[in-house]
Write an enzyme that holds these catalytic residues in place. Structure first.
Site, mmCIF file in Angstrom:
data_model
loop_
_atom_site.group_PDB
_atom_site.id
_atom_site.type_symbol
_atom_site.label_atom_id
_atom_site.label_comp_id
_atom_site.label_asym_id
_atom_site.label_seq_id
_atom_site.Cartn_x
_atom_site.Cartn_y
_atom_site.Cartn_z
ATOM 1 N N HIS A 129 0.816 -1.218 0.000
ATOM 2 C CA HIS A 129 0.000 0.000 0.000
ATOM 3 C C HIS A 129 0.854 1.274 0.000
ATOM 4 O O HIS A 129 0.487 2.269 0.612
ATOM 5 C CB HIS A 129 -0.978 -0.010 1.183
ATOM 6 C CG HIS A 129 -2.061 -1.043 1.022
ATOM 7 N ND1 HIS A 129 -3.264 -0.760 0.417
ATOM 8 C CD2 HIS A 129 -2.087 -2.358 1.329
ATOM 9 C CE1 HIS A 129 -4.004 -1.863 0.400
ATOM 10 N NE2 HIS A 129 -3.307 -2.854 0.935
ATOM 11 N N ASP A 158 2.176 2.415 -3.137
ATOM 12 C CA ASP A 158 2.213 3.054 -4.464
ATOM 13 C C ASP A 158 1.351 4.310 -4.525
ATOM 14 O O ASP A 158 1.784 5.338 -5.004
ATOM 15 C CB ASP A 158 1.880 2.065 -5.593
ATOM 16 C CG ASP A 158 0.549 1.349 -5.465
ATOM 17 O OD1 ASP A 158 -0.114 1.460 -4.414
ATOM 18 O OD2 ASP A 158 0.160 0.673 -6.448
ATOM 19 N N SER A 199 -13.554 -14.653 -24.012
ATOM 20 C CA SER A 199 -12.586 -15.131 -23.030
ATOM 21 C C SER A 199 -12.767 -16.623 -22.820
ATOM 22 O O SER A 199 -13.895 -17.118 -22.776
ATOM 23 C CB SER A 199 -12.809 -14.398 -21.704
ATOM 24 O OG SER A 199 -12.168 -15.098 -20.655
ATOM 25 N N GLY A 212 -5.333 -11.184 -5.922
ATOM 26 C CA GLY A 212 -4.212 -10.362 -5.495
ATOM 27 C C GLY A 212 -2.964 -10.549 -6.344
ATOM 28 O O GLY A 212 -1.895 -10.091 -5.968
ATOM 29 N N LEU A 213 -3.082 -11.234 -7.486
ATOM 30 C CA LEU A 213 -1.918 -11.413 -8.360
ATOM 31 C C LEU A 213 -2.030 -10.566 -9.623
ATOM 32 O O LEU A 213 -1.339 -10.782 -10.613
ATOM 33 C CB LEU A 213 -1.733 -12.891 -8.718
ATOM 34 C CG LEU A 213 -1.557 -13.843 -7.535
ATOM 35 C CD1 LEU A 213 -1.358 -15.276 -8.011
ATOM 36 C CD2 LEU A 213 -0.374 -13.438 -6.661
ATOM 37 N N SER A 272 -4.529 -9.973 -12.019
ATOM 38 C CA SER A 272 -5.054 -10.413 -13.316
ATOM 39 C C SER A 272 -5.652 -9.226 -14.085
ATOM 40 O O SER A 272 -5.548 -9.175 -15.309
ATOM 41 C CB SER A 272 -6.095 -11.512 -13.128
ATOM 42 O OG SER A 272 -7.080 -11.104 -12.205
ATOM 43 N N SER A 273 -6.217 -8.249 -13.386
ATOM 44 C CA SER A 273 -6.815 -7.131 -14.125
ATOM 45 C C SER A 273 -5.742 -6.248 -14.761
ATOM 46 O O SER A 273 -5.890 -5.816 -15.906
ATOM 47 C CB SER A 273 -7.770 -6.318 -13.249
ATOM 48 O OG SER A 273 -7.084 -5.754 -12.173
ATOM 49 N N GLU A 285 -7.981 1.599 -15.507
ATOM 50 C CA GLU A 285 -8.449 1.072 -14.218
ATOM 51 C C GLU A 285 -9.040 2.188 -13.345
ATOM 52 O O GLU A 285 -10.102 2.039 -12.757
ATOM 53 C CB GLU A 285 -7.277 0.395 -13.493
ATOM 54 C CG GLU A 285 -7.662 -0.192 -12.166
ATOM 55 C CD GLU A 285 -7.652 -1.704 -12.162
ATOM 56 O OE1 GLU A 285 -7.035 -2.330 -13.046
ATOM 57 O OE2 GLU A 285 -8.267 -2.280 -11.246
ATOM 58 N N ASP A 315 0.767 -2.202 -10.149
ATOM 59 C CA ASP A 315 0.437 -3.436 -10.860
ATOM 60 C C ASP A 315 0.693 -3.310 -12.367
ATOM 61 O O ASP A 315 1.255 -4.204 -12.999
ATOM 62 C CB ASP A 315 -1.028 -3.823 -10.616
ATOM 63 C CG ASP A 315 -1.333 -3.970 -9.136
ATOM 64 O OD1 ASP A 315 -0.384 -4.060 -8.339
ATOM 65 O OD2 ASP A 315 -2.523 -3.985 -8.780
HETATM 66 C C1 GLA Z 1 -3.704 -3.440 -5.094
HETATM 67 C C2 GLA Z 1 -3.612 -2.172 -5.935
HETATM 68 C C3 GLA Z 1 -2.165 -1.684 -6.016
HETATM 69 C C4 GLA Z 1 -1.543 -1.570 -4.629
HETATM 70 C C5 GLA Z 1 -1.786 -2.850 -3.823
HETATM 71 C C6 GLA Z 1 -1.349 -2.728 -2.382
HETATM 72 O O1 GLA Z 1 -3.044 -4.491 -5.732
HETATM 73 O O2 GLA Z 1 -4.098 -2.421 -7.234
HETATM 74 O O3 GLA Z 1 -2.110 -0.453 -6.713
HETATM 75 O O4 GLA Z 1 -2.032 -0.435 -3.966
HETATM 76 O O5 GLA Z 1 -3.153 -3.216 -3.820
HETATM 77 O O6 GLA Z 1 0.032 -2.640 -2.266
#
Ligand code: GLA
Length: 395
Positions: free
Chosen positions: A41, A43, A74, A132-133, A135-136, A168, A180
């Site tokens: 958190h 960025d 898809s 949390g990896l 994909s978007s 996004e 990301d």
């Molecule tokens: C998500 C957000 C990122 C970043 C992380 C936390 O993945 O898309 O921009 O803020 O959470 O580090």
């Protein structure tokens, strides 16, 4: 590319492209997902982060059209979208579903370059979705690099990352930072990205896969509250920044303040705001220490930064949950684990553990047993490797 050599997906998207759209030749592209080693958190607070683009991500088969129609399919999602360019608009809508991400990129690309041709697209991914990896971000970046290649516009990788990020934040409406999309667009073989988000500026730092592996710990818990909780954290950090600006000194980003600055304004802040700011400021120190350790191939010290980062996201930032605490805690207790933490936004989804090569299987079994005993369902485990970054697959 590594990504294409191991995966059946390039063939699968080409086959689907033929059945959906006929024999017209298509070109194929790949963009990776990411894990973030440390810098949680930071960025959107103008801090420094240390993500690694992995060897999984999103694949795209694409061909341009002579008219303004866009057709999106898809392999993973049932929803098919056919839409005229003129009907895309400025914001996504529920009926566009997953297609909102590539359509947001297409719209941004048109605004940036004036190119407005329609296209046929088939996507597929080998990342767990919404865990949390990223994909978007991979979906956005693969669309951006494909449109750039199709139109010969030769935009820089960072311009493509920014285009993807604007899709996004602007089109889809999530207030995320730039990590990301930059991690996906700037991914490079054998290297992690040290991204200073104020700027942005970046450099690549080698990661030694013979000394350390990344084991993904998938809680299989959907990321409840991810959107509302995330946006709430962004707002709380803005409040903390404002208080620091007025009561300490005027710096452009929250992540740039020191622990001494924060102590100075402590009495002007409520407890929650104080803890959010303390996470951000101490996480910057952990990222700095993690980078020094990485450069020295000291994975034990890097691992300790991950452990401390997890604790700070749990206590001060409050984006962890029982499942993430149990899965990372069990990993930490295993022989051969350097450190573990949640990755991505938190609120569910995946954790990561840095593991001595050769140990991942035993760690996965031990952690898996503990996790099942506690929650009554299975977690997922996977060793992710650094990928070779995004690009076109061999033609
Ligand atoms: C998500 C957000 C990122 C970043 C992380 C936390 O993945 O898309 O921009 O803020 O959470 O580090």
């Amino acid at each position: 590319m590594t990504a294409s050599s191991r995966s059946p997906l390039p063939d699968a998207i080409a086959a689907r492209f033929r059945t959906e759209f006929g024999a017209a030749p298509c070109r194929r592209f790949f963009a990776p997902g990411r894990i973030n080693l440390v810098g949680a958190h930071l960025d959107y607070n103008g801090g420094s982060v240390l993500p690694m683009a992995v060897d999984r991500g999103i694949y795209l088969a694409i061909a341009p059209r002579d008219d303004g129609l866009l057709r999106l399919r898809s392999l993973d999602q049932g929803l098919a979208v056919d839409i005229e360019a003129a009907d895309i608009g400025e914001r996504t809508r529920p009926e566009l579903g997953w297609a909102g991400y590539p359509l947001g990129v297409w719209q941004g690309f048109r605004q940036a370059t004036g190119m407005a041709r329609g296209c046929d697209m088939v996507f597929a991914g080998d990342l767990p979705m919404a865990s949390g990896l990223s994909s978007s971000a991979a979906l956005e970046v693969v669309t951006a690099i494909a449109l750039d290649a199709l139109h010969g516009t030769r935009l820089e990788r960072q311009q493509l990352a920014l285009l993807a990020h604007r899709a996004e934040t602007g089109f889809v409406g999530v207030r995320c930072g730039i990590m990301d999309q930059f991690a996906s667009a700037l991914g490079r073989a054998g290297q992690v990205l040290l991204l200073h988000c104020a700027g942005p500026r970046w450099e690549h730092v080698p990661f030694d896969p013979t000394a350390c592996e990344v084991l993904v710990l998938d809680t299989k818990k959907p990321r409840t509250l991810a959107k509302s909780g995330f946006n709430e954290r962004v707002a709380q950090c803005a409040t903390a920044h404002e208080l620091l600006r007025t009561h300490a000194r005027d710096l452009p980003h929250l992540a740039l303040y020191s622990a001494a600055d924060l102590e100075q304004v402590r009495s002007a802040m409520d407890q929650v705001t104080f803890r959010r700011a303390r996470h951000v400021i101490t996480e910057m120190e952990r990222t700095r220490a993690g980078v020094v350790a990485l450069r020295q191939h000291d994975y034990a010290t890097l691992g300790r930064q991950l452990d401390a980062s997890h604790e700070s996201t749990r206590v001060d930032y409050e984006v962890s949950c029982d499942e993430l605490d149990v899965i990372t805690g069990a990993a930490r207790g295993c022989e051969g684990v350097f450190g573990a933490r949640l990755t991505g936004a938190g609120f569910g989804g995946c954790g990561i553990a840095l593991v001595r090569p050769g140990q991942a299987e035993v760690v996965a079994r031990t952690v898996g047993d503990a996790y099942r005993a506690r929650f009554g369902f299975d977690a997922g485990f996977d060793v992710l490797r650094i990928g070779s970054g995004p690009g076109e697959l061999d033609r």
